[in-house]
Design a protein around this motif. Structure first.
Motif: not given
Length: 724
Positions: A474-484, A537-548
Motif C-alpha cells: 500500500g505504500t507509494l512508489a517514488d519516481g521517476p516511474i517506468a510503467l510496464c 510483470p511489475a506494474v512499474a520500476l521505481d526510482a531505484a529500479k526496484r520492481r513495484v
C-alpha cells in the motif's frame, strides 16, 4: 485526465516518507458552498439559498459533485446536467455548460405555480431528453391523470432549448401560467469540480433591446435568451419567463425558449456527426452487445469536436462533464478502438495532435521535442487550494507519444490514404526520437516520468491519480516511474514505426527494429516478478529500479504489443482472469490481494471499461479467446446494469456479491473510450485483422460468441458488411 482525490501521506518500503497527496498532484475533495439568505423564487419548490456575490457561507467541507444519479444531455462542447425530473437547481453538477463554463445554474419549471410531478425520463439520442410529469393541481379528482407536461430539452453546440407541451384530456379548457426561472452563473468548470462556485468576472443580466428576452454577460462571454410570447422579468442574475396559456379541452398548448452562447475564448468547437457511423448496424447473438453498441455510437456522435484553430480535424472529447476537450491519450485510444468504423476519426485525431507536437524543451509545460500533448484548455487549470496548476497546453503524459505512433500504424493498416500517412511521417520520426532522447530520462533504456514543476501531475500514465502506483503493501512508489505498459507501447511503436519508415522509403527502420529488440530483452530481464501463483510483470520500476510488486490491470496492456513471448503472454492471460482481478463486471485496476485495494478507489480496485477492452483486444489477438470472452461477458453485464451507457469507471465489487454493478459516483458519462470499448469487444469477437496495403480484411469470429450480422464496418474507405 486531472483527478480529484484525497490520499494520506505514505511511507515507502524502507521507511522513507513520501509527499502528501497535494504535493503528489492529488487534489483533496472540493468544497460545496451553501447559500443561506436567498429570497424564495416564484414557484421554486426548493427555496434555494443566496445567489448574490459575497453572501455565501461555507457550511461543509467542499466536495466534488457526484454524477451517478443525474441526467446529462449533450452535444460537445455543450452539456446540461439535471435531476431525473429535469430540474436544474444549482446543486452539485446541475447546470447548463458551454466549453469550460457553467452558463446557467438554475432552470426551474412551474405550471400553475407548482413543479410538475415527475413520472418518466426518456430521450431518442444523447442530445435530447424528454421529462414527463403531471400537473395534478390542474386536474380533476378522478384516478386517471389527465393533465400532462412533456418537457423536451435539447442541447446543441452552443445552445440549450426547451419545448414545454401541456396536454389536457379533460372535457373543459384550462387557463394557467407556465414559468421558467433561469439563473446566470458563469462559474468555471474547475471550480464546480472542486465543489465551489462563482464567476471570475462580474455577471450582468439585462432585458434585451434586440427582441430577445434577455442577455447575460461575464467577461467576453455572452448568452442570449429567446422566449417567444413570454413576459420577461430580470431580478439580479435571475431571468423569469412567464406565459399565460389556455389549453383547450382534449387539446394541447406549447411554449418554448432557447439560450445561445457566444464564447470567443473557447479553444474547442462542435463537429458534425459522422454520416458513415449512422450506417453502422450490428445484430448479435448477445442482445446486450447490440444494445451497448447502439448507445455507444450515439454517445460518440455527441462527443465529436474540433479545435477552433483546426475546425476540419475532428476528435473525440474525452468525456462529460470534466473532460470536454482534447486529450492526447484518451482521444488516441478512442480513435484506435473505433478503426472498424473507419480510419477518418483516427486520421483527424493524428493531425490535430501533430499540430501541437512539442518542438522545444519547456519545463513548465512538460513540452519536449517530438512529444504529444496531454491536455488543452482555454486557460490554466487550477485545482483550488491544492497547489496543482496545469498550463493551458500541457504535455505531462508519458504514453501519448508512443500511442500516437501506434495509431498512425494501425490507421494505415485500416486504409488511411497513403498521402495522408506520408504527410505525418516527419511527426512520426520526431515522436520516435522523443522516446529515445527524452522519454528515457535517465538512460536506462526504459521510458519513465516525473513531475519536475511541483504543480503538475504526479503520475503521468493512464492511471494518473497520485496514489495509483503503489507497492503491494500500500505504500507509494517514488519516481521517476517506468510503467510496464508504456514499455509495451514503446516497443509496438518502434516496430510499427520501422514498418512505416521502410514502406515509405525513409531511413531509420533498422535502427528502430534494433531499439525495439533491445527494449524487449531489457523488459524481460527487469520487470518480471516470481510468484507462487505464477510470474507476472511489475506494474512499474521505481526510482531505484526496484520492481513495484502490485498486481494490476496494467499488465493486460502488454498483450498484443509484441513485447512478451508466448509463454509470458500465457502467464499474463491466466492472471487477468483470476478472481483477484476479474470482478465479473470487468477487470479490476488492482488485485484484491493488495493492501491498497478498495473497490471504489479511482485506480486502486475499480473497473474501467476501456482498460478491460484493451486487455480483451490483446487476449483475442494472442489467441486467448476463452479469457477474452470471460472479460467481455463481464463488461456486457456491467453495460446492461448501467442502461448501456458505460461510465468512465465503476466499482470493483464482485458479481458474486451484488446483482448489479455499483456506480463509482463521480464517474463521467458518457466517456469516449468507455463507449468505444463496445466496438473493441465486437472487433475481438469478430477476430478482425486489417491489412489495407495488402488488400486484406480477415474475419475470424469466436465460435462461442453466437451469430453476428454487422453492417457498416469500413475498411480502406469502403463499407464492409460481415456475417459470422
Amino acid at each position: 485526465m486531472t483527478r480529484t482525490e484525497s490520499t494520506p501521506t505514505a511511507t515507502e518500503p524502507g521507511g522513507a516518507s513520501t509527499p502528501s497527496a497535494a504535493a503528489r498532484g492529488i487534489p483533496d475533495a472540493g468544497e460545496r458552498r451553501i447559500r443561506t439568505t436567498d429570497p424564495l423564487l416564484p414557484g421554486d419548490p426548493l427555496a434555494t439559498p443566496d445567489r448574490h456575490e459575497g453572501t455565501t457561507s461555507t457550511m461543509t467541507q467542499p466536495l466534488q459533485p457526484l454524477l451517478h444519479d443525474s441526467v446529462v444531455v449533450l452535444t460537445a462542447p455543450s452539456q446540461a446536467w439535471s435531476a431525473p425530473d429535469g430540474r436544474i437547481d444549482g446543486h452539485g453538477i446541475h447546470g447548463f455548460y458551454h466549453s469550460d463554463l457553467r452558463v446557467l445554474d438554475r432552470v426551474l419549471l412551474t405550471v400553475g405555480g407548482a413543479a410538475p410531478e415527475h413520472i418518466a425520463t426518456a430521450g431518442p439520442d444523447a442530445a435530447t431528453s424528454v421529462f414527463t410529469g403531471l400537473a395534478r393541481g390542474l386536474d380533476d379528482a378522478t384516478a386517471d391523470p389527465r393533465v400532462r407536461v412533456d418537457r423536451t430539452r435539447r442541447v446543441q453546440a452552443g445552445s440549450l432549448s426547451e419545448r414545454i407541451v401541456l396536454r389536457n384530456a379533460l372535457r373543459s379548457p384550462i387557463g394557467t401560467v407556465v414559468e421558467v426561472v433561469l439563473g446566470a452563473d458563469f462559474s468555471p468548470m474547475q471550480s464546480i469540480k472542486a465543489g465551489l462556485s462563482g464567476s471570475e468576472h462580474p455577471v450582468t443580466v439585462e432585458r434585451a433591446s434586440d427582441g430577445s428576452a434577455a442577455v447575460l454577460r461575464s467577461g467576453r462571454v455572452q448568452a442570449r435568451i429567446d422566449a417567444e410570447g413570454a413576459e420577461v422579468a430580470v431580478d439580479g442574475d435571475l431571468v423569469s419567463l412567464r406565459w399565460n396559456v389556455d389549453v383547450p379541452a382534449n387539446g394541447s398548448t406549447e411554449v418554448a425558449w432557447t439560450i445561445e452562447v457566444d464564447d470567443p475564448t473557447a479553444v474547442v468547437a462542435g463537429a458534425q456527426p459522422s454520416i458513415s457511423w449512422n450506417a453502422f448496424r450490428a445484430t448479435t447473438g448477445d442482445s446486450r452487445l447490440q444494445s451497448w453498441l447502439d448507445r455507444a455510437v450515439a454517445d460518440l456522435q455527441a462527443l465529436r469536436m474540433s479545435t477552433v484553430e483546426h475546425p476540419d480535424d475532428v476528435f473525440l472529447a474525452a468525456g462529460a462533464p470534466w473532460f470536454f476537450t482534447l486529450f492526447g491519450r484518451d482521444s488516441l485510444w478512442a480513435a484506435r478502438m473505433l478503426l472498424p468504423l473507419g480510419h477518418e476519426i483516427a486520421a483527424s485525431t493524428l493531425r490535430v495532435l501533430a499540430h501541437y507536437q512539442g518542438t522545444a524543451a519547456v519545463a513548465e509545460t512538460a513540452e519536449q521535442p517530438g512529444k504529444i500533448m496531454h491536455e488543452l484548455r482555454p486557460a490554466a487549470l487550477t485545482i483550488p487550494g491544492e497547489g496543482v496548476e496545469l498550463p493551458p497546453l500541457y504535455y505531462g503524459t508519458v504514453d501519448a507519444t508512443a500511442l500516437w505512433v501506434c495509431l498512425l500504424h494501425d490507421a494505415w493498416k485500416w486504409g488511411m490514404p497513403r498521402d495522408e500517412v506520408a504527410a505525418l511521417l516527419p511527426h512520426l520520426e520526431a515522436a520516435l526520437a522523443w522516446m529515445r532522447d527524452y522519454g528515457d530520462s535517465d538512460g536506462d533504456g526504459f521510458l519513465e516520468y516525473i513531475d519536475t514543476t511541483g504543480h503538475g501531475l504526479a503520475n503521468q500514465g493512464w492511471k494518473d491519480s497520485g496514489d495509483s502506483i503503489q507497492w503491494r503493501d500500500g505504500t507509494l512508489a517514488d519516481g521517476p516511474i517506468a510503467l510496464c505498459e508504456v514499455q509495451g507501447y514503446a516497443y509496438e511503436a518502434a516496430v510499427g514505426g520501422a514498418e512505416l519508415l521502410a514502406e515509405f522509403g525513409r531511413p531509420g527502420a533498422d535502427e528502430w527494429r534494433a531499439w525495439a529488440a533491445d527494449l524487449k530483452a531489457r523488459f524481460a530481464s527487469a520487470f518480471w516478478i516470481d510468484d507462487p501463483a505464477g510470474a507476472y510483470p511489475a506494474v512499474a520500476l521505481d526510482a531505484a529500479k526496484r520492481r513495484v510488486d502490485t498486481v494490476t490491470s496494467n499488465i493486460g496492456h502488454l498483450l498484443g504489443t509484441g513485447i512478451l513471448d508466448p509463454g509470458e503472454s500465457a502467464l499474463v492471460a491466466r492472471r487477468l482472469v483470476s478472481p483477484e482481478l476479474a470482478s465479473g463486471y470487468g477487470l479490476r485496476t488492482m488485485s484484491t490481494d493488495s493492501a491498497g485495494y478498495w473497490p471504489l478507489s479511482y485506480h486502486g480496485g475499480s473497473v474501467w471499461a476501456h482498460d478491460t477492452a484493451i486487455a480483451i483486444t490483446g487476449l483475442a489477438t494472442e489467441g486467448f479467446r476463452a479469457e477474452a470472452e470471460q472479460l467481455a461477458d463481464g463488461l456486457l453485464a456491467a453495460a446492461q446494469g448501467f442502461g448501456y451507457r458505460m461510465p468512465e469507471l465503476h466499482s470493483g465489487d464482485s458479481a458474486y456479491d451484488t446483482s448489479a454493478p455499483i456506480p463509482y459516483p463521480a464517474a463521467c458519462r458518457p466517456q469516449a473510450w468507455s463507449a468505444a470499448a463496445a466496438v473493441a469487444v465486437l472487433s475481438a469477437r469478430l477476430g478482425l485483422r486489417a491489412d489495407a496495403p495488402a488488400g486484406r480484411l480477415d474475419v475470424d469470429p469466436d465460435p462461442n460468441a453466437g451469430a453476428m450480422q454487422v453492417e457498416g464496418l469500413r475498411f480502406a474507405g469502403a463499407q464492409r458488411d460481415v456475417s459470422a
